[in-house]
Design an enzyme around this catalytic site. Structure first.
Site, PDB file in Angstrom:
ATOM      1  N   LEU A   4      22.838 -27.577  -0.909  1.00  0.00           N
ATOM      2  CA  LEU A   4      21.509 -27.086  -0.518  1.00  0.00           C
ATOM      3  C   LEU A   4      21.408 -25.562  -0.612  1.00  0.00           C
ATOM      4  O   LEU A   4      20.768 -24.920   0.216  1.00  0.00           O
ATOM      5  CB  LEU A   4      21.144 -27.559   0.899  1.00  0.00           C
ATOM      6  CG  LEU A   4      21.141 -29.076   1.113  1.00  0.00           C
ATOM      7  CD1 LEU A   4      20.715 -29.403   2.552  1.00  0.00           C
ATOM      8  CD2 LEU A   4      20.235 -29.780   0.131  1.00  0.00           C
ATOM      9  N   SER A  17       8.688 -40.547   6.311  1.00  0.00           N
ATOM     10  CA  SER A  17       8.343 -40.152   7.683  1.00  0.00           C
ATOM     11  C   SER A  17       7.395 -38.956   7.694  1.00  0.00           C
ATOM     12  O   SER A  17       6.420 -38.923   8.447  1.00  0.00           O
ATOM     13  CB  SER A  17       9.607 -39.825   8.470  1.00  0.00           C
ATOM     14  OG  SER A  17      10.429 -40.962   8.617  1.00  0.00           O
ATOM     15  N   THR A  75      20.960 -38.368   3.011  1.00  0.00           N
ATOM     16  CA  THR A  75      21.182 -37.579   1.793  1.00  0.00           C
ATOM     17  C   THR A  75      22.504 -36.829   1.869  1.00  0.00           C
ATOM     18  O   THR A  75      23.238 -36.720   0.883  1.00  0.00           O
ATOM     19  CB  THR A  75      20.016 -36.588   1.587  1.00  0.00           C
ATOM     20  OG1 THR A  75      18.802 -37.321   1.386  1.00  0.00           O
ATOM     21  CG2 THR A  75      20.266 -35.690   0.399  1.00  0.00           C
ATOM     22  N   GLU A  85       0.820  -1.203   0.000  1.00  0.00           N
ATOM     23  CA  GLU A  85       0.000   0.000   0.000  1.00  0.00           C
ATOM     24  C   GLU A  85       0.862   1.264   0.000  1.00  0.00           C
ATOM     25  O   GLU A  85       0.580   2.232  -0.719  1.00  0.00           O
ATOM     26  CB  GLU A  85      -0.925   0.004   1.225  1.00  0.00           C
ATOM     27  CG  GLU A  85      -1.864  -1.194   1.314  1.00  0.00           C
ATOM     28  CD  GLU A  85      -1.294  -2.344   2.121  1.00  0.00           C
ATOM     29  OE1 GLU A  85      -2.073  -3.013   2.814  1.00  0.00           O
ATOM     30  OE2 GLU A  85      -0.066  -2.574   2.058  1.00  0.00           O
TER      31      GLU A  85
END
Length: 369
Positions: free
Chosen positions: A204, A302, A196, A52
């Site tokens: 990552l 999981s 992993t 705004e």
């Protein structure tokens, strides 16, 4: 005056904040007088001006008496920026058209009430579904108290994420890998299991597109992470949070902490592993509103088993492996009526791969009492 037309423009503006506005919502605003756009803006980054204010500041003429179209109810509280309602009242905007009411308890109709008390005409619910869909992460976080969880994985046509020997780089195309990095940039945090980290040694980080790096979260019950892992590099620029059930007295706990990682000990579940539901509650307190789970199979299984997944992004490569690692393991479902139900939102193509973007319809968890 076509309210939906201008709200669509506001939605397009709002989407420009994807990956930068979080944990704030993406918001767009358009100022109109006599069917002419005289100002527009969007929330560009958390901590900076709201949509705004940017719309008012961009105005090409006095905004008094104009109509403001905004995708989310204007805020009425002070945080990193002053209340938007004060600015709207101060500039004597005559009418405010709102897409969706804000679920934030600090706002939640109070912004609307404040504007109405000032004599401003209010209209709500214009393209409300579209406005809520754009900010599904924000609304989920506000209404459940838990982060919005996306699971993403790449698989072959026969559902394998790796060969029988564990090779997975790369099942998907370069175009899909670029898309995966875009997903990373759009989430507050990226989470993988220690398996992993040990097998793929991922960084990552966001590299194939422009965007901010998410917080790296490693679920490592036994503290098998080493300081040589890629997730332990450049910690000053891209922090890593290691979640474990080991205590701070553990020498390796202290070693990883000394190397610059942050470690948190959580209560184990019945399998003596990190309790994922408790982990989400901890992350919510840290204002982490969205998490991208990239693997591996045990972590994905999981999260699905615990009904913690909201969005499932499946990259399907036109390859067949036969024997290999399954994307999803045993969910203990023995009857079709208990199957996880998905709503497919979009199907697209990246290179030779097909990407299915779905939402889980069976979640009922909440951090709130």
């Amino acid at each position: 005056m076509n309210d939906e037309h201008y709200m669509k423009l506001a939605l397009k503006l709002a989407a420009k904040g994807r990956g930068y506005a979080s944990p704030n919502p993406m918001v767009g605003a358009v100022l109109v007088r006599d069917d002419r756009i005289i100002g527009q803006g969007y929330h560009q980054c958390c901590g900076e001006n709201h949509a705004e204010v940017n719309a008012i500041q961009s105005a090409t003429e006095d905004v008094a008496g104009s109509t403001l179209y905004v995708t989310l109810e204007p805020c009425c509280h002070s945080g990193k920026t002053p209340p938007c309602t004060d600015r709207i009242i101060q500039h004597q905007i005559a009418r405010v058209v709102i897409g969706a009411v804000d679920s934030n308890p600090l706002v939640s109709c109070q912004g609307i009430n404040s504007l109405q008390r000032a004599g401003i005409e209010i209209k709500t619910g214009v393209l409300e579904d579209e406005c809520r869909d754009l900010n599904e992460v924000f609304f989920h976080f506000m209404e459940t108290g838990l982060p919005f969880v996306t699971v993403k994985y790449a698989q072959t046509l026969d559902g394998r994420i790796a060969t029988a020997t564990g090779q997975s780089q790369w099942i998907s195309s370069p175009e899909s890998l670029k898309f995966a990095h875009q997903l990373r940039a759009e989430h507050d945090a990226i989470l993988v299991g220690i398996g992993t980290v040990l097998k793929d040694n991922p960084a990552l980080t966001v590299r194939r597109v422009r965007g901010r790096n998410p917080l790296r979260i490693i679920v490592d019950s036994t503290l098998a992470t080493t300081t040589k892992a890629n997730v332990m590099q450049n910690l000053s620029k891209t922090p890593t949070l290691i979640i474990t059930i080991q205590k701070a007295s553990n020498p390796h706990f202290q070693h990883l902490a000394a190397a610059g990682a942050e470690l948190i000990t959580v209560v184990p579940d019945e399998s003596n592993r990190v309790n994922l539901k408790k982990l989400l509650q901890i992350l919510a307190v840290r204002n982490i509103s969205s998490i991208l789970i990239e693997g591996g199979a045990q972590m994905i299984t999981s999260a699905l088993k615990d009904n913690l997944v909201n969005r499932l992004v499946t990259v399907i490569a036109p390859k067949i492996l036969g024997k290999g690692v399954e994307a999803v393991g045993d969910l203990n479902i023995r009857d079709l009526k208990n199957a996880k139900i998905l709503s497919v939102r979009a199907v697209s193509k990246k290179g030779v791969d097909v990407i299915m973007d779905s939402r889980l319809l069976t979640q009922s968890h909440s951090a709130r009492p």
